[in-house]
Design a protein around this motif. Structure first.
Motif, mmCIF file in Angstrom:
data_model
loop_
_atom_site.group_PDB
_atom_site.id
_atom_site.type_symbol
_atom_site.label_atom_id
_atom_site.label_comp_id
_atom_site.label_asym_id
_atom_site.label_seq_id
_atom_site.Cartn_x
_atom_site.Cartn_y
_atom_site.Cartn_z
ATOM 1 N N LYS A 144 0.816 -1.207 0.000
ATOM 2 C CA LYS A 144 0.000 0.000 0.000
ATOM 3 C C LYS A 144 0.853 1.262 0.000
ATOM 4 O O LYS A 144 0.419 2.302 -0.487
ATOM 5 C CB LYS A 144 -0.924 0.014 1.224
ATOM 6 N N THR A 181 -1.306 3.050 -2.464
ATOM 7 C CA THR A 181 -1.898 4.372 -2.265
ATOM 8 C C THR A 181 -0.861 5.485 -2.267
ATOM 9 O O THR A 181 -1.171 6.616 -2.624
ATOM 10 C CB THR A 181 -2.673 4.430 -0.936
ATOM 11 N N GLN A 200 -5.922 3.290 -6.771
ATOM 12 C CA GLN A 200 -6.004 3.718 -5.372
ATOM 13 C C GLN A 200 -4.971 4.796 -5.034
ATOM 14 O O GLN A 200 -4.957 5.319 -3.921
ATOM 15 C CB GLN A 200 -5.792 2.509 -4.445
ATOM 16 N N SER A 210 -2.988 7.944 -4.228
ATOM 17 C CA SER A 210 -3.321 9.325 -3.852
ATOM 18 C C SER A 210 -2.091 10.216 -3.791
ATOM 19 O O SER A 210 -2.212 11.435 -3.834
ATOM 20 C CB SER A 210 -4.033 9.345 -2.488
#
Length: 904
Positions: A313, A337, A359, A361
């Protein structure tokens, strides 16, 4: 009769439920509903349901018993209550000991029997967790509890042998060592000692707590994991799921055994001094979700081929030496992310499959060597809030679809080879500042390096701005009065640096932006008194390299959140307010250099703090160095040069474990330097300048023997500079703003201002004093030296041949002394030597020939009537330079007997 019994049973059942577990059960309403249905049933059915109900009631009694047991769990054990109270009494409660704004002393309400029965059960104390069945203390949660002191290995804490969870993070243990008694807590599964100001080696007893699942020792930069090291930890803590070692000094390679921790979910190894190659199979750990090895500049590695099963992630590699191309398989990381690979050595194209990371960001690819075009697929990253592609040889246009990413808050494509025109709502940013177009209300507006010559007039209507960048333009003249009215309630960061601004149309005592956190006004032509930002919010304040005058206002001492204060290179005068010592422990940088400040230096570091830099050089300070500087345990860079300080050598600064640069040049220091002591050993000192003072006595041979940081000869693959990297956070934004260390030092015979200092630069300047006797041979131990200046002293004896071991030396000045004998032939093997001066001594014999010595001018050897050979006009006649014998090598010259023998 059957109906009556059933009604009683139901009523009793519901009443019991109501009292113990379920407040929604209302006994007054249930009997009527059940009786109504029973009246329509036969007696057999009624009896059957009654029997089932009895079974239901009988099965419910154990639940009631357990509930009752829960309500009456055992009190804590007297021995454990006593242990906790003694542990509490071993600390002071200090509000400065914790950095969290919500910190409070959790132990304050812990009471003994004698202090009242209420609260004497330690299982009810704040931060204490007990086992529900045994009453033993199994958890201690004292994060941010304002504890100040140290923990001894005989602390009663370690008698709490049932502990499974221990959290002491964000307290102040005063740079003490982690006690080896922690090994007695063999049942620990979770241990958090982060941000606790621990120091020294992590004890092996801690690393043997084999049941640990969670370990966090982060943000303890004086903590070491070396003997034993990371490999020992990995081999023992095989059940780890989370390992946090950010800013722990590991200084090793990453062991391959780390890839065996199949349960590992989080691995944070930021700023640990890691080097060597990162084991690629760590990326393949089946449970790994969060991986950060940021800011380990000597760590090399490559990205693998990623699989779709990877749970990653977060991946942070910034500030390392990872290289190679970004694999297209990175598009398989569907859970990713945040990706930060900035300031590495990646090359090739930015792969289009990045656009598959739905996903994502946060994406930072800045400061690499990516080429080609920005892939249009990035328009698919609809969750992006941060995108930085700056500082890459990228070309072509910026895809207009990037401006349609509705969540994007930060975009930087600066310092590339991009072309075309960017228009935002028909506003073209090509130097034209006036427009009648109605513009949206911006929150972040960056107009850096846009060739602007005045403030854009549309800013007058911007009242929602949070961040405004106008740096490195050509905006000239005074700052207009209307600028004070824009976004007064919202503006948090303002950068006007690198322009031609001359001052203010008005001189407010305090600038009007109530939330301003970052203010950059440096490198302008500002005149008048020092502007004061709002004291309660400002964190970064820089007005260096201007023409400001007057005294420093005492209002500056109210800036309780300051992290950086840079007022250098102005014309400020008067004394530093004594209240400066009250600035919070958050201050990283204090730079008041190159002004006209005078008086004594105020006491600093009177409370625990984070100061990395104190630069007070090029002023007129008098008196002594404040002894409170000994408390600046994080200090790396201390510049006090060119003042009027009257003191002895501050040997006590040698206790500072992080001090790398010490500049005391051109003051009134006096006396002998004294002997080296193991408690004051300057363990990381790399640059020391004591020139132009009144020091006497012998050169400090023991210091030369033990300055370990000056013995390093490793040369990094790329150039890096000594710097602090404080982090600044405002709602919605985070910046790490590098502050480059600077100094003034004499190199190659000329005084030079180092605006940046290479982190491999190692230097000693003891010139312009009255040191006597011989140059100690131990100076040859400092093999990392680039600059050595011992000129203008009263040194005698021979030049030690051990100087020939200083193979990194670029500048050597031994001029203006009383040195005798020959120039050792060993000096000819210093192949990087670009400046050499032994003029005005009593040297004799032939000048070594070959290599660098053919490049030095006559002036390097002037004033030595006994020298001969090129480049001097005096030939050496029939005697030629002969190889030194073993005895003459030790002395640095041929003995008198040898010379008589040659002449015969």
């Amino acid at each position: 009769m059957g109906r009556l019994v059933y009604w009683i049973a139901i009523n009793a059942h519901c009443s019991l439920l109501y009292k113990t577990m379920d407040p929604s059960c209302e006994p007054s309403s249930l009997p009527f509903a059940f009786l109504l249905s029973i009246e329509n049933m036969g007696s057999t059915l009624c009896l059957f349901m009654f029997m089932r109900f009895l079974l239901l009631v009988s099965s419910f009694y154990p639940m009631v018993a357990n509930s009752s047991s829960f309500m009456q769990q055992p009190l804590c054990h007297d021995s454990e209550r006593s242990a906790l109270l003694q542990f509490k009494q071993s600390f002071l409660i200090d509000g400065h000991a914790s950095g969290d704004p919500s910190a409070y002393p959790k132990v304050a309400m812990w009471k003994s029997h004698g202090e009242g029965e209420e609260g004497s059960d330690c299982c009810s104390w704040d931060g204490v967790e007990c086992d529900r069945e045994t009453g033993h203390v199994i958890g201690l949660h004292l994060a941010s509890s304002c504890l100040y002191g140290s923990i001894n290995s005989n602390s009663t804490l370690f008698s709490l042998v049932h502990l499974r969870r221990l959290d002491l993070s964000d307290n102040d243990f005063n740079y003490s060592q982690i006690p080896f008694g922690v090994g007695q807590l063999s049942r620990l599964r979770s241990l958090d000692l982060s941000s606790d100001r621990f120091a020294g080696q992590i004890p092996s007893e801690l690393l043997a707590l084999s049941k640990l699942v969670f370990l966090n020792l982060s943000a303890n930069p004086m903590l070491q994991l070396q003997k034993p090291g990371l490999r020992y930890l990995v081999q023992n803590l095989t059940h780890l799921k989370e390992l946090h070692l950010r800013q722990v000094n590991i200084s090793s390679t990453i062991p391959h055994e780390l890839a065996n921790l199949s349960s590992l979910r989080t691995l944070f190894l930021r700023e640990c001094g890691l080097h060597g190659e990162f084991p690629m199979n760590i990326f393949q750990l089946p449970s790994l979700q969060f991986l950060s090895v940021r800011y380990n500049p000597d760590l090399i590695g490559y990205l693998p081929e990623f699989q779709e099963t990877s749970p990653l992630k977060l991946l942070y590699l910034s500030g390392t030496s990872f290289s190679g191309e970004l694999p297209t398989s990175i598009g398989r990381l569907g859970s990713l992310t945040k990706l930060d690979i900035s300031s590495c050595n990646f090359t090739g194209l930015v792969p289009s499959p990045l656009g598959h990371l739905s996903q994502l960001s946060y994406l930072d690819l800045s400061n690499n060597f990516f080429s080609g075009q920005i892939p249009s697929s990035m328009a698919n990253l609809t969750r992006l809030t941060f995108l930085d592609l700056s500082l890459n040889n990228l070309e072509g246009g910026i895809p207009t679809s990037l401006f349609e990413l509705v969540n994007l808050q930060y975009l930087s494509v600066a310092d590339n080879s991009l072309n075309g025109t960017v228009e935002l709502n028909r506003l073209s940013l090509l130097g034209y500042t006036r427009t009648n177009v109605t513009l949206p209300k911006f929150k972040l507006l960056g107009l850096d390096s846009c060739n602007l010559t005045e403030f854009p007039d549309f800013l007058q209507n911007q009242d929602e701005l949070e961040v405004l960048f106008l740096s490195d333009n050509k905006i000239h003249g005074p700052i207009p009065k209307w600028m004070w009215n824009i976004s007064q309630e919202n503006l948090e960061s303002l950068d006007l640096s690198g322009n031609l601004l001359t001052g203010f149309n008005q001189h407010p005592v305090v600038l009007p932006w109530s939330k301003l956190s970052i203010l950059e006004l440096d490198s302008n032509m500002l005149q008048g008194p020092l502007p004061i930002p709002p004291p309660s919010t400002i964190e970064y304040y820089s007005v260096s390299r201007n023409k400001l005058i007057g005294e420093i206002s005492p209002l500056i001492c109210n800036m309780s959140s300051l992290i950086l204060l840079d007022l250098s290179s102005n014309n400020l005068s008067g004394r530093i307010p004594q209240c400066l010592a009250n600035l919070s422990k958050s201050l990283f940088i204090l730079d008041l250099g190159s002004n006209n400040l005078d008086g004594p230096i105020p006491q600093t570091c009177t409370v625990p703090n984070n100061l990395r830099v104190i630069d007070l050089g090029e002023n007129q300070f008098q008196g002594q160095i404040p002894r409170s500087f000994a408390n600046c345990m994080m200090l790396e860079h201390l510049v006090l040069g060119n003042n009027q300080i009257d003191d002895i050598f501050p040997f006590w600064l040698g206790a500072l474990p992080q001090l790398q640069v010490l500049i005391l040049r051109s003051n009134r220091f006096h006396g002998a330097i004294g002997s080296w002591h193991s408690n004051f050993r300057f363990p990381k000192l790399r640059i020391v300048d004591l020139s132009d003072n009144k020091f006497i006595g012998d050169l400090p041979s023991e210091y030369f023997q033990n300055w370990d940081a000056m013995k390093l000869t490793d040369i990094a693959n790329d150039l890096r500079y000594m710097q602090a990297r404080p982090k600044f956070q405002i709602p919605g934004y985070t910046w790490t703003i590098p502050y480059m260390y600077s100094m003034i030092m004499t190199n190659r015979g000329m005084q030079r201002f180092y605006e940046k200092i290479l982190d491999i630069f190692i230097a000693i300047d003891f010139s312009g004093n009255n040191f006597k006797r011989q140059i100690p041979t131990s100076i040859g131990n400092l093999k990392g030296l680039h600059l050595l200046n011992l000129g203008s002293n009263n040194l005698t004896g021979h030049i030690p041949s051990s100087i020939g071991n200083l193979t990194q030396l670029e500048s050597l000045d031994l001029s203006q002394n009383q040195l005798s004998g020959e120039i050792p032939l060993q000096l000819s093997r210093i192949t990087f030597l670009a400046f050499f001066n032994v003029s005005h001594n009593h040297l004799t014999g032939p000048i070594p020939q070959g290599k660098q010595f053919t490049t030095f001018p006559n002036a390097s050897f002037d004033g030595n009537s006994g020298l001969c050979g090129s480049p001097l006009s005096r030939a050496c006649g029939s005697f030629e330079a002969s190889p030194p014998t073993s005895s003459s090598s030790k002395q640095g010259s041929t003995s008198e007997f040898d010379w008589k023998f040659v002449l015969m």
